[in-house]
Design a protein around this motif. Structure first.
Motif, PDB file in Angstrom:
ATOM      1  N   ARG A 116       0.844  -1.187   0.000  1.00  0.00           N
ATOM      2  CA  ARG A 116       0.000   0.000   0.000  1.00  0.00           C
ATOM      3  C   ARG A 116       0.881   1.240   0.000  1.00  0.00           C
ATOM      4  NH1 ARG A 116      -3.011   1.624   5.672  1.00  0.00           N
ATOM      5  NH2 ARG A 116      -3.410   3.799   5.167  1.00  0.00           N
ATOM      6  N   LEU A 122      -5.549  10.032  -0.662  1.00  0.00           N
ATOM      7  CA  LEU A 122      -6.550  10.730   0.150  1.00  0.00           C
ATOM      8  C   LEU A 122      -6.098  10.915   1.597  1.00  0.00           C
ATOM      9  CD1 LEU A 122      -9.757   9.327  -1.490  1.00  0.00           C
ATOM     10  CD2 LEU A 122      -9.341  11.742  -1.007  1.00  0.00           C
ATOM     11  N   TYR A 123      -4.907  10.409   1.934  1.00  0.00           N
ATOM     12  CA  TYR A 123      -4.359  10.598   3.280  1.00  0.00           C
ATOM     13  C   TYR A 123      -3.357  11.747   3.306  1.00  0.00           C
ATOM     14  CZ  TYR A 123      -6.492   6.111   4.318  1.00  0.00           C
ATOM     15  OH  TYR A 123      -7.387   5.103   4.488  1.00  0.00           O
ATOM     16  N   SER A 138     -11.692  16.856  -0.372  1.00  0.00           N
ATOM     17  CA  SER A 138     -10.546  16.110   0.151  1.00  0.00           C
ATOM     18  C   SER A 138      -9.681  15.754  -1.044  1.00  0.00           C
ATOM     19  CB  SER A 138     -11.009  14.826   0.835  1.00  0.00           C
ATOM     20  OG  SER A 138     -12.000  15.119   1.797  1.00  0.00           O
ATOM     21  N   ASN A 140      -6.980  14.075  -3.393  1.00  0.00           N
ATOM     22  CA  ASN A 140      -6.322  12.793  -3.607  1.00  0.00           C
ATOM     23  C   ASN A 140      -4.987  13.073  -4.288  1.00  0.00           C
ATOM     24  OD1 ASN A 140      -6.019   9.959  -3.930  1.00  0.00           O
ATOM     25  ND2 ASN A 140      -6.838  10.097  -5.999  1.00  0.00           N
ATOM     26  N   ASN A 224      -3.070   4.530  -1.346  1.00  0.00           N
ATOM     27  CA  ASN A 224      -3.230   4.540   0.099  1.00  0.00           C
ATOM     28  C   ASN A 224      -4.611   4.085   0.597  1.00  0.00           C
ATOM     29  OD1 ASN A 224      -2.614   5.087   2.763  1.00  0.00           O
ATOM     30  ND2 ASN A 224      -1.653   7.048   2.322  1.00  0.00           N
ATOM     31  N   LEU A 225      -5.674   4.739   0.139  1.00  0.00           N
ATOM     32  CA  LEU A 225      -7.014   4.398   0.652  1.00  0.00           C
ATOM     33  C   LEU A 225      -7.425   2.987   0.238  1.00  0.00           C
ATOM     34  CD1 LEU A 225      -9.694   5.175   2.040  1.00  0.00           C
ATOM     35  CD2 LEU A 225     -10.456   6.087  -0.157  1.00  0.00           C
ATOM     36  N   ASP A 228      -5.604   0.543   2.369  1.00  0.00           N
ATOM     37  CA  ASP A 228      -6.107   0.485   3.746  1.00  0.00           C
ATOM     38  C   ASP A 228      -7.315  -0.454   3.802  1.00  0.00           C
ATOM     39  OD1 ASP A 228      -6.538   1.007   6.402  1.00  0.00           O
ATOM     40  OD2 ASP A 228      -7.038   3.124   6.141  1.00  0.00           O
TER      41      ASP A 228
END
Ligand code: NAI
Ligand code: MG
Length: 332
Positions: A116, A122-123, A138, A140, A224-225, A228
């Motif tokens: 990942r 998005l983090y 938000s 990305n 990332n998202l 997760d």
């Protein structure tokens, strides 16, 4: 003797950390712990979420073992986990999911490793709220460099560990720009490692394929998202969040931690399964070149998992965290 920064964390963190320390001590693993609080626990003790002394320790040892840290939903401070990953550019989040002998799930033959991307997407923490129009954005944020880094890492890992295939999970049909950067990086890395098969799948289909035919996957790489979410899904395939390990790896630092969070619903009750943090510790031992200690502990762990009576409640057993730990130690 290896110096390791130890972050017990919040919720069940201290309980499972004690278990891992006891097992490492019983196996006489050559490590010395430099313990520091982080997150809510650190805030309560020092007024800071990430005290400077923790940074100093990490910058000296370059290796950490970390329990889960609570992040409030919706309001309050930003994730301490995300902050650590971004500060030290720990861009690879490695999360292996392998069927455990003794833990019965729908599938018996899963052996996959998820990569990942750990610092962008998005983090990135870039969010704005336009109160007047009632609109939240938000961002990305994806970079060419970030995509190249994580895709290359996944292929290099596959080549090094004799794995056959890398699957890139994306949403480039909708996220035309960000998704395409990732796809391009995947193709570039694939060209560099011709011995590894490459495929890509759109994330929604990927989820369906993972729950119907998970054995077709080997190494998975994603942003990332998606990573997760997929990693908890993969945990569910092999016995749940109590058993899967993780590692946050950069070019010159690595922090090992379980996939799961601080589990406030069972914290302080002696019910938590320390396997996930223990397996993260075993990944750490491999990283340190101490494979022999890792193998010995893993054998004792696997033997304990074979006997459901000796396991914690999440695996259908009745043992407390401490009893489970003692069962492992007695098999070392
Ligand atoms: P969670 O992973 O803490 O718990 C989800 C479910 O799995 C709960 O029912 C919990 O009891 C169970 N579970 C998790 N680990 C277990 C273990 N070792 N043994 C037995 N059962 C276990 O996820 P949740 O509840 O969504 O998040 C709680 C907090 O953890 C939040 O503040 C979140 O931000 C934080 N978190 C921190 C992470 C980290 O430090 N790396 C990662 C994920 C979440
Ligand atoms: Mg997660």
């Amino acid at each position: 003797m290896h110096q390791i920064t130890l972050i017990p964390g919040d919720g069940i963190g201290p309980e499972i950390t004690r278990a891992v320390l006891a097992i490492f001590a019983a196996a006489q693993v050559p490590v010395q712990w430099d313990e520091h609080p982080a997150g809510q626990t650190a805030f309560d003790q020092t007024g800071e979420l990430l005290p400077q002394r923790l940074f100093d320790s990490l910058e000296r040892t370059r290796v950490g073992l970390k329990g889960p840290v609570t992040t409030p939903v919706g309001h309050g401070f930003r994730s301490v986990n995300v902050a650590l990953r971004q500060k030290y550019d720990l861009y690879q989040n490695l999360r292996p999911a392998k069927s455990n002998p003794g833990i019965h799930t729908r599938y018996e033959n899963i052996d996959l490793v998820l990569f990942r991307e750990n610092t962008e997407g998005l983090y990135s923490g870039l969010e704005v709220y336009d109160e007047h129009h009632g609109i939240a954005d938000s961002f990305n944020r994806i970079s060419v460099a970030g995509c190249r880094h994580i895709c290359r890492a996944a292929f290099a890992y596959a080549a090094k560990h004799g794995r056959k295939k890398v699957t890139l999970a994306h949403k480039a049909n909708i996220l035309k720009m960000a998704g395409t950067l990732m796809l391009n990086a995947g193709k570039e890395a694939a060209a560099e490692f011709p011995g590894v098969v490459y495929e890509d799948k759109i994330i929604d289909n990927m989820c369906m394929q993972l729950v119907t035919r998970p054995e077709q996957f080997d190494v998975i790489v994603t942003t990332n998202l998606f990573g997760d979410i997929l990693s908890d899904l993969c945990a569910g395939l092999v016995g749940g969040l109590g058993v899967v390990a993780g590692a946050n790896i950069g070019d010159d630092m690595a922090i090992f931690e379980a996939v799961h969070g601080s589990a406030p619903d069972i914290a302080g009750q002696g019910k938590a399964n320390p396997t996930a943090l223990l397996r993260s510790g075993l990944l750490m031992l491999e990283h340190l070149g101490e494979k022999a200690y890792a193998t010995r502990i893993e054998q004792a762990l696997d033997a304990t998992l074979q006997n459901q009576q000796e396991c914690t409640g999440d695996l259908g057993g009745r043992a407390s965290t401490q009893e489970f730990t003692q069962h492992i130690i007695s098999k070392l």
